[in-house]
Design an enzyme around this catalytic site. Structure first.
Site, PDB file in Angstrom:
ATOM      1  N   GLY A  47      -1.689  -9.742  -1.092  1.00  8.82           N
ATOM      2  CA  GLY A  47      -2.900  -8.923  -0.945  1.00  8.82           C
ATOM      3  C   GLY A  47      -2.930  -7.882  -2.051  1.00  8.82           C
ATOM      4  O   GLY A  47      -1.935  -7.695  -2.778  1.00  8.82           O
ATOM      5  N   LEU A  48      -4.049  -7.218  -2.143  1.00 12.37           N
ATOM      6  CA  LEU A  48      -4.227  -6.193  -3.171  1.00 12.37           C
ATOM      7  C   LEU A  48      -3.225  -5.051  -2.998  1.00 12.37           C
ATOM      8  O   LEU A  48      -2.679  -4.856  -1.895  1.00 12.37           O
ATOM      9  CB  LEU A  48      -5.643  -5.606  -3.064  1.00 12.37           C
ATOM     10  CG  LEU A  48      -6.798  -6.545  -3.438  1.00 12.37           C
ATOM     11  CD1 LEU A  48      -8.130  -5.922  -2.992  1.00 12.37           C
ATOM     12  CD2 LEU A  48      -6.815  -6.815  -4.942  1.00 12.37           C
ATOM     13  N   SER A  49      -3.040  -4.277  -4.054  1.00 11.32           N
ATOM     14  CA  SER A  49      -2.254  -3.049  -3.943  1.00 11.32           C
ATOM     15  C   SER A  49      -2.948  -2.152  -2.919  1.00 11.32           C
ATOM     16  O   SER A  49      -4.167  -1.974  -2.973  1.00 11.32           O
ATOM     17  CB  SER A  49      -2.208  -2.368  -5.314  1.00 11.32           C
ATOM     18  OG  SER A  49      -1.547  -1.138  -5.208  1.00 11.32           O
ATOM     19  N   GLY A  50      -2.202  -1.645  -1.972  1.00 15.31           N
ATOM     20  CA  GLY A  50      -2.775  -0.781  -0.936  1.00 15.31           C
ATOM     21  C   GLY A  50      -3.365  -1.538   0.247  1.00 15.31           C
ATOM     22  O   GLY A  50      -3.903  -0.932   1.175  1.00 15.31           O
ATOM     23  N   SER A  51      -3.233  -2.864   0.248  1.00 21.21           N
ATOM     24  CA  SER A  51      -3.821  -3.635   1.363  1.00 21.21           C
ATOM     25  C   SER A  51      -3.024  -3.456   2.650  1.00 21.21           C
ATOM     26  O   SER A  51      -3.555  -3.658   3.750  1.00 21.21           O
ATOM     27  CB  SER A  51      -3.906  -5.123   0.996  1.00 21.21           C
ATOM     28  OG  SER A  51      -2.626  -5.618   0.658  1.00 21.21           O
ATOM     29  N   GLY A  52      -1.738  -3.105   2.506  1.00 15.73           N
ATOM     30  CA  GLY A  52      -0.905  -2.923   3.708  1.00 15.73           C
ATOM     31  C   GLY A  52       0.275  -3.890   3.788  1.00 15.73           C
ATOM     32  O   GLY A  52       0.927  -3.971   4.832  1.00 15.73           O
ATOM     33  N   LYS A  53       0.553  -4.596   2.712  1.00 22.34           N
ATOM     34  CA  LYS A  53       1.651  -5.590   2.736  1.00 22.34           C
ATOM     35  C   LYS A  53       2.978  -4.965   3.184  1.00 22.34           C
ATOM     36  O   LYS A  53       3.625  -5.461   4.101  1.00 22.34           O
ATOM     37  CB  LYS A  53       1.868  -6.213   1.332  1.00 22.34           C
ATOM     38  CG  LYS A  53       0.645  -6.880   0.747  1.00 22.34           C
ATOM     39  CD  LYS A  53       0.924  -7.440  -0.632  1.00 22.34           C
ATOM     40  CE  LYS A  53       1.282  -6.425  -1.696  1.00 22.34           C
ATOM     41  NZ  LYS A  53       0.210  -5.466  -2.042  1.00 22.34           N
ATOM     42  N   SER A  54       3.376  -3.877   2.511  1.00 23.06           N
ATOM     43  CA  SER A  54       4.682  -3.272   2.819  1.00 23.06           C
ATOM     44  C   SER A  54       4.703  -2.705   4.225  1.00 23.06           C
ATOM     45  O   SER A  54       5.711  -2.825   4.941  1.00 23.06           O
ATOM     46  CB  SER A  54       4.995  -2.136   1.840  1.00 23.06           C
ATOM     47  OG  SER A  54       4.918  -2.572   0.533  1.00 23.06           O
ATOM     48  N   SER A 121       1.355 -10.878  -5.722  1.00 25.07           N
ATOM     49  CA  SER A 121       1.323 -12.332  -6.021  1.00 25.07           C
ATOM     50  C   SER A 121      -0.131 -12.810  -6.128  1.00 25.07           C
ATOM     51  O   SER A 121      -0.601 -13.574  -5.288  1.00 25.07           O
ATOM     52  CB  SER A 121       2.112 -13.128  -4.976  1.00 25.07           C
ATOM     53  OG  SER A 121       1.920 -12.695  -3.659  1.00 25.07           O
TER      54      SER A 121
HETATM   55  N1  LIG Z   1      -1.037  -3.070 -13.303  1.00 29.36           N
HETATM   56  C1  LIG Z   1      -0.623  -3.107 -12.039  1.00 29.36           C
HETATM   57  N2  LIG Z   1      -1.200  -3.980 -11.166  1.00 29.36           N
HETATM   58  C2  LIG Z   1      -0.776  -4.014  -9.899  1.00 29.36           C
HETATM   59  N3  LIG Z   1       0.224  -3.241  -9.381  1.00 29.36           N
HETATM   60  C3  LIG Z   1       0.818  -2.368 -10.221  1.00 29.36           C
HETATM   61  C4  LIG Z   1       0.419  -2.255 -11.568  1.00 29.36           C
HETATM   62  N4  LIG Z   1       1.185  -1.297 -12.153  1.00 29.36           N
HETATM   63  C5  LIG Z   1       2.018  -0.826 -11.229  1.00 29.36           C
HETATM   64  N5  LIG Z   1       1.807  -1.464 -10.047  1.00 29.36           N
HETATM   65  C6  LIG Z   1       2.628  -1.229  -8.853  1.00 29.36           C
HETATM   66  O1  LIG Z   1       3.448  -2.388  -8.740  1.00 29.36           O
HETATM   67  C7  LIG Z   1       3.329  -2.982  -7.468  1.00 29.36           C
HETATM   68  C8  LIG Z   1       3.009  -4.482  -7.573  1.00 29.36           C
HETATM   69  O2  LIG Z   1       4.132  -5.180  -7.957  1.00 29.36           O
HETATM   70  P1  LIG Z   1       4.246  -6.716  -7.573  1.00 29.36           P
HETATM   71  O3  LIG Z   1       5.603  -7.143  -8.040  1.00 29.36           O
HETATM   72  O4  LIG Z   1       3.931  -6.892  -6.136  1.00 29.36           O
HETATM   73  O5  LIG Z   1       3.107  -7.390  -8.460  1.00 29.36           O
HETATM   74  S1  LIG Z   1       2.873  -8.934  -8.798  1.00 29.36           S
HETATM   75  O6  LIG Z   1       3.097  -9.702  -7.566  1.00 29.36           O
HETATM   76  O7  LIG Z   1       3.829  -9.327  -9.836  1.00 29.36           O
HETATM   77  O8  LIG Z   1       1.479  -9.028  -9.278  1.00 29.36           O
HETATM   78  C9  LIG Z   1       2.176  -2.320  -6.775  1.00 29.36           C
HETATM   79  O9  LIG Z   1       2.668  -2.068  -5.482  1.00 29.36           O
HETATM   80  P2  LIG Z   1       1.811  -2.263  -4.137  1.00 29.36           P
HETATM   81  O10 LIG Z   1       0.802  -1.145  -4.211  1.00 29.36           O
HETATM   82  O11 LIG Z   1       2.827  -2.063  -3.058  1.00 29.36           O
HETATM   83  O12 LIG Z   1       1.201  -3.621  -4.120  1.00 29.36           O
HETATM   84  C10 LIG Z   1       1.884  -1.067  -7.572  1.00 29.36           C
HETATM   85  O13 LIG Z   1       2.446   0.043  -6.926  1.00 29.36           O
HETATM   86  N1  LIG Z   2      -3.484  -1.550   8.930  1.00 28.67           N
HETATM   87  C1  LIG Z   2      -3.575  -0.352   8.323  1.00 28.67           C
HETATM   88  N2  LIG Z   2      -4.488   0.530   8.713  1.00 28.67           N
HETATM   89  C2  LIG Z   2      -4.604   1.732   8.090  1.00 28.67           C
HETATM   90  N3  LIG Z   2      -3.843   2.127   7.051  1.00 28.67           N
HETATM   91  C3  LIG Z   2      -2.911   1.276   6.605  1.00 28.67           C
HETATM   92  C4  LIG Z   2      -2.734  -0.003   7.205  1.00 28.67           C
HETATM   93  N4  LIG Z   2      -1.752  -0.654   6.541  1.00 28.67           N
HETATM   94  C5  LIG Z   2      -1.340   0.210   5.573  1.00 28.67           C
HETATM   95  N5  LIG Z   2      -2.020   1.350   5.627  1.00 28.67           N
HETATM   96  C6  LIG Z   2      -1.866   2.493   4.707  1.00 28.67           C
HETATM   97  O1  LIG Z   2      -2.369   2.039   3.456  1.00 28.67           O
HETATM   98  C7  LIG Z   2      -1.552   2.492   2.404  1.00 28.67           C
HETATM   99  C8  LIG Z   2      -1.042   1.291   1.609  1.00 28.67           C
HETATM  100  O2  LIG Z   2      -0.182   0.544   2.411  1.00 28.67           O
HETATM  101  P1  LIG Z   2       1.017  -0.260   1.772  1.00 28.67           P
HETATM  102  O3  LIG Z   2       1.730  -0.936   2.911  1.00 28.67           O
HETATM  103  O4  LIG Z   2       1.813   0.575   0.859  1.00 28.67           O
HETATM  104  O5  LIG Z   2       0.211  -1.379   0.921  1.00 28.67           O
HETATM  105  P2  LIG Z   2       0.729  -2.405  -0.152  1.00 28.67           P
HETATM  106  O6  LIG Z   2       2.194  -2.658   0.111  1.00 28.67           O
HETATM  107  O7  LIG Z   2      -0.096  -3.627   0.066  1.00 28.67           O
HETATM  108  O8  LIG Z   2       0.489  -1.761  -1.479  1.00 28.67           O
HETATM  109  C9  LIG Z   2      -0.446   3.324   3.031  1.00 28.67           C
HETATM  110  O9  LIG Z   2      -0.824   4.689   2.946  1.00 28.67           O
HETATM  111  C10 LIG Z   2      -0.422   2.865   4.475  1.00 28.67           C
HETATM  112  O10 LIG Z   2      -0.015   3.885   5.353  1.00 28.67           O
END
Ligand SMILES: Nc1ncnc2c1ncn2[C@@H]1O[C@H](COP(=O)(O)OS(=O)(=O)O)[C@@H](OP(=O)(O)O)[C@H]1O
Ligand SMILES: Nc1ncnc2c1ncn2[C@@H]1O[C@H](COP(=O)(O)OP(=O)(O)O)[C@@H](O)[C@H]1O
Length: 213
Positions: A47-54, A121
């Site tokens: 999922g997108l960055s910030g989608s809630g994966k972690s 991914s």
């Molecule tokens: N350019 C760019 N695009 C996307 N994300 C970025 C980028 N630069 C840094 N970050 C930070 O790196 C986390 C994503 O790393 P990933 O290893 O999951 O990425 S990937 O699967 O290889 O695309 C991602 O973490 P999550 O927010 O937890 O998804 C970001 O915090």
């Molecule tokens: N289901 C949810 N509802 C509301 N907020 C969420 C939810 N899942 C995650 N969050 C919040 O969204 C932000 C991003 O979550 P995170 O798990 O770090 O996403 P990712 O790993 O995809 O980047 C965090 O501040 C987290 O607390």
């Protein structure tokens, strides 16, 4: 192609040195799974960055751990501090990132673990590559489907803000593509409460006999 112990092997023509031969071991994955009381598998969160994966993967891991399941969570940000610290965010680097993580996940599944991975991914081809590394039923693709606008509003690390300001290039969803899964094994609504999402995942794991009912 499969090794005598059932391990899915990659095309041996991909080996750099053809004199490297697979060595089967006496203790098999089935033996380890029996000892653990559950099967090895990968739940691959995308999922997108910030989608809630972690967040979701972490909550699921807590629930599994409390049930005595042997788990490990591989998280993009953390793996990029070590195993993949030489990689950035070009398409080639992301592909190599996912390839390495896929191979690590495969080893952990062979060790009988339930592996949770939290990587953007973004490309279908790489997610399918990992699926192909594993045996049927060992790879569960979990799509954390959260609209870009919501992810951007959450922006816990301020990365969307930087990307919009042009300070961060190749940011997924902004100037780098995210290809959503077409037929994920599990499709989560990333706007639902985490407490609703975790039971959905536990149900799937029970249905697929990874963990006991
Ligand atoms: N350019 C760019 N695009 C996307 N994300 C970025 C980028 N630069 C840094 N970050 C930070 O790196 C986390 C994503 O790393 P990933 O290893 O999951 O990425 S990937 O699967 O290889 O695309 C991602 O973490 P999550 O927010 O937890 O998804 C970001 O915090
Ligand atoms: N289901 C949810 N509802 C509301 N907020 C969420 C939810 N899942 C995650 N969050 C919040 O969204 C932000 C991003 O979550 P995170 O798990 O770090 O996403 P990712 O790993 O995809 O980047 C965090 O501040 C987290 O607390």
């Amino acid at each position: 192609m499969a090794a005598p112990d059932g391990t899915v092997l990659q095309d041996s023509s991909l080996l750099k040195d053809e004199n490297v031969v697979w060595h089967p071991h006496a203790v098999t994955r089935a033996d380890r799974e029996k000892q653990h009381g559950h099967r090895g598998a990968v739940l691959w969160f995308t999922g997108l960055s910030g989608s809630g994966k972690s967040t979701v993967a972490g909550a699921l891991e807590q629930a599994l751990h409390a049930q005595g399941i042997s788990t490990y969570l591989l998280d993009g940000d953390n793996v990029r501090h070590g195993l993949c610290r030489d990689l950035g965010f070009t398409d080639d680097d992301r592909r190599e990132n996912i390839r390495r993580v896929g191979e690590v996940a495969k080893l952990m599944v062979d060790a009988g673990q339930v592996v949770l991975t939290a990587f953007i991914s973004p490309h279908r081809a790489e997610r399918d590559m990992v699926r192909d590394l594993l045996e049927e039923g060992q790879f569960i693709e979990v799509f954390v489907d959260t609209p870009l606008a919501i992810c951007e509003a959450r922006d816990p690390k301020g990365l969307y803000k930087k990307a919009r300001a042009g300070e961060l290039k190749n940011f997924t969803g902004i100037d780098s593509e995210y290809q959503p899964p077409e037929t994920p094994d599990v499709h989560l609504d990333g706007e639902q409460l985490v407490t609703y999402l975790v039971p959905q995942l536990l149900d799937v794991m029970r249905q697929r006999a990874i963990i006991n009912p």
